[in-house]
Design a protein around this motif. Sequence first.
Motif, PDB file in Angstrom:
ATOM      1  N   LEU A 181       0.838  -1.204   0.000  1.00 13.36           N
ATOM      2  CA  LEU A 181       0.000   0.000   0.000  1.00 13.36           C
ATOM      3  C   LEU A 181       0.874   1.257   0.000  1.00 13.36           C
ATOM      4  O   LEU A 181       0.661   2.183  -0.786  1.00 13.36           O
ATOM      5  CB  LEU A 181      -0.928  -0.016   1.232  1.00 13.36           C
ATOM      6  CG  LEU A 181      -1.745   1.251   1.463  1.00 13.36           C
ATOM      7  CD1 LEU A 181      -2.740   1.473   0.319  1.00 13.36           C
ATOM      8  CD2 LEU A 181      -2.501   1.188   2.791  1.00 13.36           C
TER       9      LEU A 181
ATOM     10  N   TYR B  40       2.521   1.877  -3.319  1.00  8.89           N
ATOM     11  CA  TYR B  40       1.609   2.443  -4.306  1.00  8.89           C
ATOM     12  C   TYR B  40       1.367   3.924  -4.021  1.00  8.89           C
ATOM     13  O   TYR B  40       1.404   4.764  -4.907  1.00  8.89           O
ATOM     14  CB  TYR B  40       0.292   1.659  -4.311  1.00  8.89           C
ATOM     15  CG  TYR B  40      -0.750   2.298  -5.206  1.00  8.89           C
ATOM     16  CD1 TYR B  40      -0.485   2.490  -6.579  1.00  8.89           C
ATOM     17  CD2 TYR B  40      -1.974   2.752  -4.701  1.00  8.89           C
ATOM     18  CE1 TYR B  40      -1.418   3.107  -7.401  1.00  8.89           C
ATOM     19  CE2 TYR B  40      -2.903   3.372  -5.519  1.00  8.89           C
ATOM     20  CZ  TYR B  40      -2.611   3.558  -6.871  1.00  8.89           C
ATOM     21  OH  TYR B  40      -3.508   4.198  -7.676  1.00  8.89           O
TER      22      TYR B  40
ATOM     23  N   THR C  69      -4.352   6.862   5.420  1.00 10.47           N
ATOM     24  CA  THR C  69      -4.768   5.643   4.717  1.00 10.47           C
ATOM     25  C   THR C  69      -5.682   4.788   5.578  1.00 10.47           C
ATOM     26  O   THR C  69      -6.178   3.753   5.131  1.00 10.47           O
ATOM     27  CB  THR C  69      -3.529   4.789   4.410  1.00 10.47           C
ATOM     28  OG1 THR C  69      -2.836   4.581   5.650  1.00 10.47           O
ATOM     29  CG2 THR C  69      -2.614   5.444   3.418  1.00 10.47           C
TER      30      THR C  69
ATOM     31  N   ALA D 161      -6.152   1.006  -3.931  1.00 13.10           N
ATOM     32  CA  ALA D 161      -5.604   1.290  -2.598  1.00 13.10           C
ATOM     33  C   ALA D 161      -6.372   0.495  -1.536  1.00 13.10           C
ATOM     34  O   ALA D 161      -5.765  -0.042  -0.603  1.00 13.10           O
ATOM     35  CB  ALA D 161      -5.702   2.789  -2.309  1.00 13.10           C
ATOM     36  N   SER D 162      -7.685   0.384  -1.715  1.00 13.47           N
ATOM     37  CA  SER D 162      -8.495  -0.358  -0.731  1.00 13.47           C
ATOM     38  C   SER D 162      -8.101  -1.829  -0.720  1.00 13.47           C
ATOM     39  O   SER D 162      -8.000  -2.461   0.347  1.00 13.47           O
ATOM     40  CB  SER D 162      -9.984  -0.262  -1.068  1.00 13.47           C
ATOM     41  OG  SER D 162     -10.375   1.078  -1.038  1.00 13.47           O
TER      42      SER D 162
ATOM     43  N   LEU E 254      -5.223  -3.063  -1.516  1.00  8.67           N
ATOM     44  CA  LEU E 254      -3.893  -3.195  -0.884  1.00  8.67           C
ATOM     45  C   LEU E 254      -4.006  -3.036   0.638  1.00  8.67           C
ATOM     46  O   LEU E 254      -3.330  -3.735   1.403  1.00  8.67           O
ATOM     47  CB  LEU E 254      -2.914  -2.170  -1.458  1.00  8.67           C
ATOM     48  CG  LEU E 254      -2.547  -2.396  -2.930  1.00  8.67           C
ATOM     49  CD1 LEU E 254      -1.682  -1.262  -3.453  1.00  8.67           C
ATOM     50  CD2 LEU E 254      -1.813  -3.714  -3.099  1.00  8.67           C
ATOM     51  N   ALA E 255      -4.873  -2.115   1.066  1.00  8.19           N
ATOM     52  CA  ALA E 255      -5.065  -1.899   2.512  1.00  8.19           C
ATOM     53  C   ALA E 255      -5.631  -3.150   3.166  1.00  8.19           C
ATOM     54  O   ALA E 255      -5.310  -3.470   4.320  1.00  8.19           O
ATOM     55  CB  ALA E 255      -5.987  -0.698   2.749  1.00  8.19           C
TER      56      ALA E 255
END
Length: 487
Positions: A62, A65, A100, A148-149, A151-152
């Motif tokens: 995350l 990125y 994040t 991103a979500s 990866l989070a």
Amino acid sequence: MSDIPPASQDVVGDQPIALEDVVDRDALDDLCKSIHALFGIGVRVYASQGALLANVANELELCRYINEVPGSRAACGATVSAAKSVAPGDDGEVTHPCFTGLAYHIVSLVHEGRRVGRIVLGPYAPAGLREPPPSLAETDKRLDVVQASELAAKVPRVKQEALQRIAGHLKETLELIIFSSHKAWVTSKLHLYSVRESYRELQDKTTRLEQTLTRLKEVDRLKSNFLATMSHELRTPLTSIIGYSEMLAEGIAGELAPEQQEYVRTIHAKGEQLLRLIMGLLDLSKLESGTMSLRQAPAQIGPVLNEVITTLAPVARKKDVELAIDSDGVPCELAADAERLRQVFINLVDNAVKFTPKGGKVTVRARVTEGPALSGGGDDDDDSAGAVLLAPLLKQVEIRVSDTGIGIPAAERAKVFEAFYQVDSSSTREYGGTGLGLSIVKRIVDAHGGQVSVEGNEPNGTVFVVTLPSAQTRRAALPSRVPPALA
Ligand SMILES: Nc1ncnc2c1ncn2[C@@H]1O[C@H](COP(=O)(O)OP(=O)(O)OP(=O)(O)O)[C@@H](O)[C@H]1O
Ligand SMILES: [Mg+2]
């Protein structure tokens, strides 16, 4: 309570302590690595002033990125620097949120009641995190929120209580490392201070000793000057006393009664004795101050010794002591002051006769020997041992004055060359004299670049050994080794 700067008041001597100075970096690194390996959470340790002491973390996908998108990268930088500087609360802990949705947990490191640094754990995903907060999308329009979500979602979730337990263990262990490292640091500093202090004291003492030496030299010089002046001033009236008592004894001023004769002769004899003492003092002070001029002329030892024997033969005969000489064939030219050499051997033979009882024997022997170049002065210096090893063998004359007398105990032998030193200094001593003879002998021999020593004779008695360099040896000697009186 705020973090303490490195110039804290915790000092040893005048040195402030700082975490980076006292902590063992390897131990710190190993500890952080094991925490990271066990729980998969990044660990960073900062000193109070912000220096990074340990950094064990893998970059999350995350984060990688986010760092590719400029606006988000800037927001990430701001979060990290805030996490580094945010002040933990009174309990020494604080959780700092990331835009994040992830978070950092910050714990203060305390040593002796002061905050000396901090541990930063994270970033990690709090257990309740479902999806990133709206703040993530606001950092940069170009950021793909869906990616991103995803990866989070991959970031492991950590419960707050578990995180606090990990942080607590880490903090305790680290504080233990700081404690023992600090102890070792204090010990080494104290050692250093004590060594420095001893060195300073030594320097002080050396300076004081140097000052004392200078003062003593000055006092010694004044003493020699005083002795020289006094002896000179005493000699003049004494010459009159001796001269007039002699004239009286000879009846030049009229015949004296036998008792008067005896008194006058005593005055004359004591005057002569006093004159010898004064002359000795004068010689000694001149030799000490270096003002006695010695003539450096070609000389042979044989005639000097013969003359000494002739002079002292009546004294020896009177005491019934045999006086023998063995100095024939000493083919060695000296560069010396014959008059002063005569004085040396008069003193030695006079002592030998004086300290040898009736029926004893005194022998004077001279021979040519070979030895390393002798030192110019009496004092040995540091490089003399090396110089002796390297020096070629050169000709010298050795004169041995042996007697069969009372002898000198081994422990006293080195002292007899000191002025006024007598082995028997009691008031009831049997032998006359003032203890100046040998100190004059030593100084004259030194001034000739020679050496004098004393040994025991077998089965009893004493041997004085004088070694004098030949003229050729003296010429070969280094200029610095030629005594000033003869240079
Ligand atoms: N041959 C010797 N045998 C035994 N003792 C000696 C001999 N030569 C010197 N000494 C000892 O060394 C001391 C110092 O000798 P030194 O010649 O300096 O003084 P002194 O003979 O007592 O007096 P001075 O020579 O001034 O008349 C003597 O008093 C004596 O104790
Ligand atoms: Mg003497």
